[in-house]
Design an enzyme around this catalytic site. Structure first.
Site, PDB file in Angstrom:
ATOM      1  N   CYS A 116      16.245  -5.462  -1.450  1.00  0.00           N
ATOM      2  CA  CYS A 116      14.862  -5.089  -1.138  1.00  0.00           C
ATOM      3  C   CYS A 116      14.816  -3.887  -0.212  1.00  0.00           C
ATOM      4  O   CYS A 116      14.367  -2.810  -0.587  1.00  0.00           O
ATOM      5  CB  CYS A 116      14.170  -6.263  -0.481  1.00  0.00           C
ATOM      6  SG  CYS A 116      14.377  -7.764  -1.429  1.00  0.00           S
ATOM      7  N   LYS A 171       3.651  -3.547  -0.276  1.00  0.00           N
ATOM      8  CA  LYS A 171       4.995  -4.144  -0.293  1.00  0.00           C
ATOM      9  C   LYS A 171       6.068  -3.096   0.036  1.00  0.00           C
ATOM     10  O   LYS A 171       6.981  -3.337   0.837  1.00  0.00           O
ATOM     11  CB  LYS A 171       5.266  -4.767  -1.669  1.00  0.00           C
ATOM     12  CG  LYS A 171       6.700  -5.187  -1.914  1.00  0.00           C
ATOM     13  CD  LYS A 171       7.142  -6.247  -0.916  1.00  0.00           C
ATOM     14  CE  LYS A 171       8.643  -6.446  -0.926  1.00  0.00           C
ATOM     15  NZ  LYS A 171       9.094  -7.436  -1.852  1.00  0.00           N
TER      16      LYS A 171
END
Ligand code: SAJ
Length: 417
Positions: free
Chosen positions: A271, A217
């Site tokens: 993010c 991720k």
């Protein structure tokens, strides 16, 4: 063992709520937990507490049919999905690290209700090693149960990491259709997590270990950050050489193996502007390119402010229409938004009168009201301004009547016009 009738979702934010609603829509009983009473009340009345396409109708439906309910205390369930924030903590002089206090609090809230055979999945984007830490925090509180940290495949509790990878603005579609990386602390943990995601996920599900899933991720978002940094660096170089960077990129992208992303006012959101720091923090000597990319993207708002200030100085009474505040087009999310940073900086620099336009919000954030700024509608701002600063390429700004801006200084940070 592989059926899940009741799942607890801990953290009902941008990821937790859509995930909870999508599982509930498949008939699974979902008990969601959030420490914020207002969030809980809003969900129990069938209303999401933030804007996201298609979420309103979905939440209303699953709350009305009794499949989703929210609570401030974690309830017993067969599986627990943890979707809490992992924000940045500034580390003196070194950059940033992850604040794992919300993950720890979630683990400590789940531990008392855990039963043998339960599965706990961490979805929050996390530095390598966090899933093991989360398991240990639960183990410390439940010596009567065994965890994968010491009992491996034979543990009473299964623990896995399955990072969320959905794009804000397309969350509902992507929760279902995206490929998922499922990292178990053991193979059994991974297999059980796989069976849980199979309830809703149509995309490919790849099984691996927890550490690889964590790093996967972080890698995805760092990859995008590095590529956007390349585009942003090009935009600064092109400004020096008086080259139109958008035209340049269009030309270069004609090459079959070149695909340069778009420069912008900087990189925002919760993010891409955050996660690469978790890699840097874990390997500060090695992650040189990733750190530099973060620094290049973080420097872009200041560069835009200097460009704007230089133009504004050439006007007697500069009035700037600042178009857009969110971190990207067609969302109401202002987290880490470079547009917000630019407007606040310009206000502090006192280079011009500022008219702030953001069609996706009804109240300006405190950061801006404290600086005496007010929200203005698009038409009024265009009418009153002699400079236009396009910060976000919202659909609402795209079909502008060119005549309205032909006599104004225009700075288009997105290359959208
Ligand atoms: N941006 C540019 N130029 C570009 C693309 C983006 O300046 O060419 C800027 C945007 O304006 C925005 C920021 O980058 O400020 C990030 O936007 P984004 O659309 O690239 O990504 P996010 O932050 O909305 O969502 C990302 C996604 N990750 C990747 O595409 C690798 C999403 O799939 C993740 O689930 C999400 O982060 C997350 O939750 O981690």
């Amino acid at each position: 063992m592989n059926t899940f009738n009741k799942i607890s979702v801990v953290g009902l934010g941008y990821i937790g709520l859509p995930t909870a609603a999508v599982f509930a829509d498949q008939g699974v009983e979902i008990v969601g937990t959030d420490k914020n009473q207002d969030v809980v009340d809003s969900i129990n009345s069938g209303k999401p507490h933030f804007g996201e396409p298609n979420l309103d109708a979905l939440v209303r439906r699953v709350v009305e049919n009794g499949k989703l309910s929210a609570n401030t205390e974690v309830q017993a369930a067969e599986a627990f999905l943890v979707a809490v924030p992992t924000p940045l903590l500034e580390t003196e002089g070194k950059g940033f690290s992850a604040d794992l206090s919300y993950v720890q609090a979630a683990a400590e809230a789940i531990a008392p209700v855990l039963e043998k055979g339960n599965l706990v999945i961490l979805e929050s984007t996390s530095p390598v090693g966090t899933t093991e830490k989360m398991a240990q925090w639960m183990a410390d509180l439940r010596p009567d149960l065994s965890f994968p940290n010491d009992k491996g495949e034979l543990s009473d509790i299964n623990v896995a990491h399955c990072p969320e990878r959905v794009l804000p603005g397309k969350i509902i579609e992507e929760v279902v259709n995206n490929a998922r990386v499922i990292g178990g602390m053991t193979r059994k943990c991974a297999q059980r997590a796989l069976s849980l995601y199979r309830i809703v996920v149509r995309g490919e599900c790849k099984v691996t270990n927890a550490r690889t899933a964590e790093m996967s991720k972080l890698t995805e978002n760092a990859y995008r950050d590095v590529n956007i940094a390349f585009a942003n660096e090009l935009s600064v170089i092109c400004d020096k050489h008086k080259i139109n960077v958008w035209e340049l990129i269009q030309m270069a992208n004609l090459h079959p193996r070149v695909e340069i992303l778009s420069p912008g006012p900087g990189v925002g959101g919760h993010c891409i502007a955050v996660d690469p720091w978790f890699i840097v923090d874990g390997a500060p000597e090695e992650a040189r390119l990733i750190r530099t990319a973060r620094e290049i993207n973080d420097a872009k708002p200041e560069f835009v402010c200097e460009q704007v200030a230089e133009r504004a100085r050439s006007l007697v009474k500069p009035v700037i229409a600042c178009l857009g505040l969110s971190y990207k087009a067609d969302v109401d999310d202002l987290r880490e938004s470079p547009a917000l940073e630019i407007v606040a900086r310009l206000a502090d620099m006192k280079v011009a009168a500022l008219l702030v336009v953001e069609p996706h919000i009804s109240v300006l954030p405190k950061d801006l009201t404290d600086r005496g700024l007010e929200l203005t509608d698009f038409d009024t701002a265009l009418e009153q301004a002699n400079m236009v600063l396009l910060l976000v390429d919202h659909g609402a700004f795209m079909h502008i009547d060119r005549d309205l801006i032909k006599d104004k200084f225009v700075i288009d940070t997105r290359g959208a016009w």
